[in-house]
Scaffold this active site. Structure first.
Site, PDB file in Angstrom:
ATOM      1  N   TYR A 131      38.548  44.482  29.701  1.00 13.20           N
ATOM      2  CA  TYR A 131      39.543  43.574  30.301  1.00 13.20           C
ATOM      3  C   TYR A 131      40.688  43.294  29.333  1.00 13.20           C
ATOM      4  CZ  TYR A 131      41.327  39.311  32.588  1.00 13.20           C
ATOM      5  OH  TYR A 131      42.117  38.352  33.187  1.00 13.20           O
ATOM      6  N   SER A 188      46.759  38.021  30.339  1.00  9.96           N
ATOM      7  CA  SER A 188      45.654  37.126  29.946  1.00  9.96           C
ATOM      8  C   SER A 188      45.781  36.784  28.463  1.00  9.96           C
ATOM      9  CB  SER A 188      44.324  37.844  30.197  1.00  9.96           C
ATOM     10  OG  SER A 188      43.258  37.172  29.566  1.00  9.96           O
TER      11      SER A 188
HETATM   12  N1  LIG Z   1      41.718  32.646  36.357  1.00  8.41           N
HETATM   13  C1  LIG Z   1      41.954  32.785  35.073  1.00  8.41           C
HETATM   14  O1  LIG Z   1      41.475  32.012  34.229  1.00  8.41           O
HETATM   15  C2  LIG Z   1      42.804  33.910  34.612  1.00  8.41           C
HETATM   16  C3  LIG Z   1      43.114  33.956  33.264  1.00  8.41           C
HETATM   17  C4  LIG Z   1      43.901  34.990  32.800  1.00  8.41           C
HETATM   18  C5  LIG Z   1      44.386  35.940  33.663  1.00  8.41           C
HETATM   19  N2  LIG Z   1      44.068  35.882  34.972  1.00  8.41           N
HETATM   20  C6  LIG Z   1      44.612  36.939  35.835  1.00  8.41           C
HETATM   21  O2  LIG Z   1      45.202  36.368  36.960  1.00  8.41           O
HETATM   22  C7  LIG Z   1      45.173  37.302  38.029  1.00  8.41           C
HETATM   23  C8  LIG Z   1      44.688  36.609  39.277  1.00  8.41           C
HETATM   24  O3  LIG Z   1      43.349  36.222  39.089  1.00  8.41           O
HETATM   25  P1  LIG Z   1      42.731  34.892  39.700  1.00  8.41           P
HETATM   26  O4  LIG Z   1      42.143  34.136  38.584  1.00  8.41           O
HETATM   27  O5  LIG Z   1      43.703  34.230  40.588  1.00  8.41           O
HETATM   28  O6  LIG Z   1      41.470  35.481  40.487  1.00  8.41           O
HETATM   29  P2  LIG Z   1      41.230  35.886  41.989  1.00  8.41           P
HETATM   30  O7  LIG Z   1      39.916  36.567  41.998  1.00  8.41           O
HETATM   31  O8  LIG Z   1      41.433  34.714  42.870  1.00  8.41           O
HETATM   32  O9  LIG Z   1      42.392  36.929  42.263  1.00  8.41           O
HETATM   33  C9  LIG Z   1      42.283  38.286  41.952  1.00  8.41           C
HETATM   34  C10 LIG Z   1      42.930  39.054  43.060  1.00  8.41           C
HETATM   35  O10 LIG Z   1      42.853  40.449  42.751  1.00  8.41           O
HETATM   36  C11 LIG Z   1      42.446  41.123  43.902  1.00  8.41           C
HETATM   37  N3  LIG Z   1      41.754  42.372  43.592  1.00  8.41           N
HETATM   38  C12 LIG Z   1      40.729  42.554  42.746  1.00  8.41           C
HETATM   39  N4  LIG Z   1      40.334  43.837  42.779  1.00  8.41           N
HETATM   40  C13 LIG Z   1      41.138  44.471  43.668  1.00  8.41           C
HETATM   41  C14 LIG Z   1      41.227  45.789  44.161  1.00  8.41           C
HETATM   42  N5  LIG Z   1      40.372  46.748  43.763  1.00  8.41           N
HETATM   43  N6  LIG Z   1      42.174  46.091  45.062  1.00  8.41           N
HETATM   44  C15 LIG Z   1      43.021  45.137  45.494  1.00  8.41           C
HETATM   45  N7  LIG Z   1      42.990  43.870  45.082  1.00  8.41           N
HETATM   46  C16 LIG Z   1      42.054  43.534  44.177  1.00  8.41           C
HETATM   47  C17 LIG Z   1      41.477  40.144  44.578  1.00  8.41           C
HETATM   48  O11 LIG Z   1      41.254  40.490  45.904  1.00  8.41           O
HETATM   49  C18 LIG Z   1      42.236  38.840  44.388  1.00  8.41           C
HETATM   50  O12 LIG Z   1      43.195  38.702  45.411  1.00  8.41           O
HETATM   51  C19 LIG Z   1      44.285  38.456  37.558  1.00  8.41           C
HETATM   52  O13 LIG Z   1      45.097  39.540  37.174  1.00  8.41           O
HETATM   53  C20 LIG Z   1      43.567  37.881  36.366  1.00  8.41           C
HETATM   54  O14 LIG Z   1      43.212  38.858  35.440  1.00  8.41           O
HETATM   55  C21 LIG Z   1      43.293  34.890  35.472  1.00  8.41           C
HETATM   56  O1  LIG Z   2      40.721  36.323  33.008  1.00 11.38           O
HETATM   57  C1  LIG Z   2      40.728  35.734  31.970  1.00 11.38           C
HETATM   58  O2  LIG Z   2      41.554  35.890  31.088  1.00 11.38           O
HETATM   59  C2  LIG Z   2      39.619  34.766  31.775  1.00 11.38           C
HETATM   60  O3  LIG Z   2      39.034  34.558  33.032  1.00 11.38           O
HETATM   61  C3  LIG Z   2      40.103  33.480  31.200  1.00 11.38           C
HETATM   62  O4  LIG Z   2      39.498  32.466  31.858  1.00 11.38           O
HETATM   63  C4  LIG Z   2      40.024  33.286  29.717  1.00 11.38           C
HETATM   64  O5  LIG Z   2      40.939  34.170  29.099  1.00 11.38           O
HETATM   65  C5  LIG Z   2      38.722  33.426  28.977  1.00 11.38           C
HETATM   66  O6  LIG Z   2      37.678  33.949  29.735  1.00 11.38           O
HETATM   67  C6  LIG Z   2      38.289  32.183  28.284  1.00 11.38           C
HETATM   68  O7  LIG Z   2      37.069  32.411  27.634  1.00 11.38           O
END
Ligand SMILES: NC(=O)c1ccc[n+]([C@@H]2O[C@H](COP(=O)([O-])OP(=O)(O)OC[C@H]3O[C@@H](n4cnc5c(N)ncnc54)[C@H](O)[C@@H]3O)[C@@H](O)[C@H]2O)c1
Ligand SMILES: O=C(O)[C@H](O)[C@@H](O)[C@H](O)[C@H](O)CO
Length: 259
Positions: free
Chosen positions: A164, A151
């Protein structure tokens, strides 16, 4: 060599096995689709059986080879058991993508042990356990790809980044330690760093149009991310094309981090 076979020698994942955590939702779902299209057999590890079954059905209908393991990655024991089960389906994996994650966002003063523990368990300890289970075998076989999804908050403080950001910062560090240990044996370890991508992870933030627009304005490209933006980067990091890229953070963020 034809262009097609040249590209295939670089990017094809034919014959490779991947394990993708969180691969049935959001960014993970896009990565799973990309890896199966590139030829990998993919085992998705996540919790909800209905979503897992639907995802595997979609991937199979598209000509992909996929299966699932249902597991709550909130404890090390469950992560270990899931790794064993996953390896029993298509064989020991060549590619590990740690994409499952939680972002609970309490204000810093209200960050309690429960939020801290869950965040560390899912975001950091499960990737560690899966890496310890699969990394040595990849090194022994002379090929492997480990990809952690981190992230922006691994690199900068954001509002409520609390546990986080700490978990994702440590995950960046884990990637470098794994890279140091296993790169001499053909196993590269890197991270994918998203910007803001509206997904189930951040429904509260993504349902606030003002915040969504403000985040888009902070990118260089002028828009927030889409899950599909990760497809090319994931195939690159999973393929032979990235053999000399290790211990790195690949920002897929429309320029957010450098604007
Ligand atoms: N969406 C964003 O803006 C963003 C930004 C930065 C990083 N991320 C990272 O990307 C990755 C995917 O997130 P996303 O945005 O696609 O969200 P999402 O909620 O669609 O995906 C998260 C996944 O993690 C799984 N998960 C959560 N807790 C769990 C557990 N206890 N056991 C097993 N599986 C579990 C969920 O079931 C889901 O499949 C994450 O690691 C998140 O931190 C997302
Ligand atoms: O999982 C994460 O990293 C957050 O969901 C992201 O969307 C951004 O880093 C942030 O929250 C922006 O403010």
């Amino acid at each position: 060599m034809t262009s097609e076979s040249y590209l295939s020698s670089l990017f094809s994942l034919d014959g490779l096995v991947a394990v993708v955590t969180g691969g049935s939702s959001g960014i993970g779902r896009a990565i799973t689709g990309a890896l199966t299209h590139a030829g990998a057999s993919v085992v998705i590890v996540a919790r909800r059986e209905a979503e897992l079954t639907a995802t595997v059905d979609e991937l199979t209908a598209d000509g992909g080879r996929a299966a699932w393991v249902s597991a709550d990655l909130g404890t090390r024991e469950a992560a270990r058991a899931a790794a064993e089960e996953a390896a029993g389906i298509f064989g020991e994996p060549d590619i590990l993508v740690n994409c499952a994650g939680v972002n609970l966002r309490p204000p810093m003063s209200e960050l309690d042990d429960a939020v801290w523990d869950t965040t560390m368990a899912v975001n950091l300890e499960a990737p560690f356990v899966l890496g310890q289970r699969f990394g040595p075998g990849m090194a022994e076989r002379g090929f492997g790809r480990i990809i952690h999804v981190t992230s922006q908050q691994a690199h900068r403080a954001f509002v409520r980044s609390g546990a986080y950001g700490v978990s994702k910062g440590a995950l960046e560090s884990l990637a470098r330690s794994q890279a140091e240990a296993w790169s001499p044996y053909g196993v590269t370890c890197n991270t994918l760093v998203p910007g803001f991508v509206p997904t189930p992870l951040n429904t509260r933030l993504s349902s606030d149009p003002e915040q969504v627009a403000a985040l888009a304005a902070r990118t260089m490209v002028g828009r927030n991310g889409l899950a599909g933006d990760f497809a090319g980067a994931a195939v690159f990091l999973a393929s032979r094309a990235s053999a000399y890229v290790t211990g790195q953070s690949l920002f897929v963020d429309g320029g957010l981090s450098v604007h």
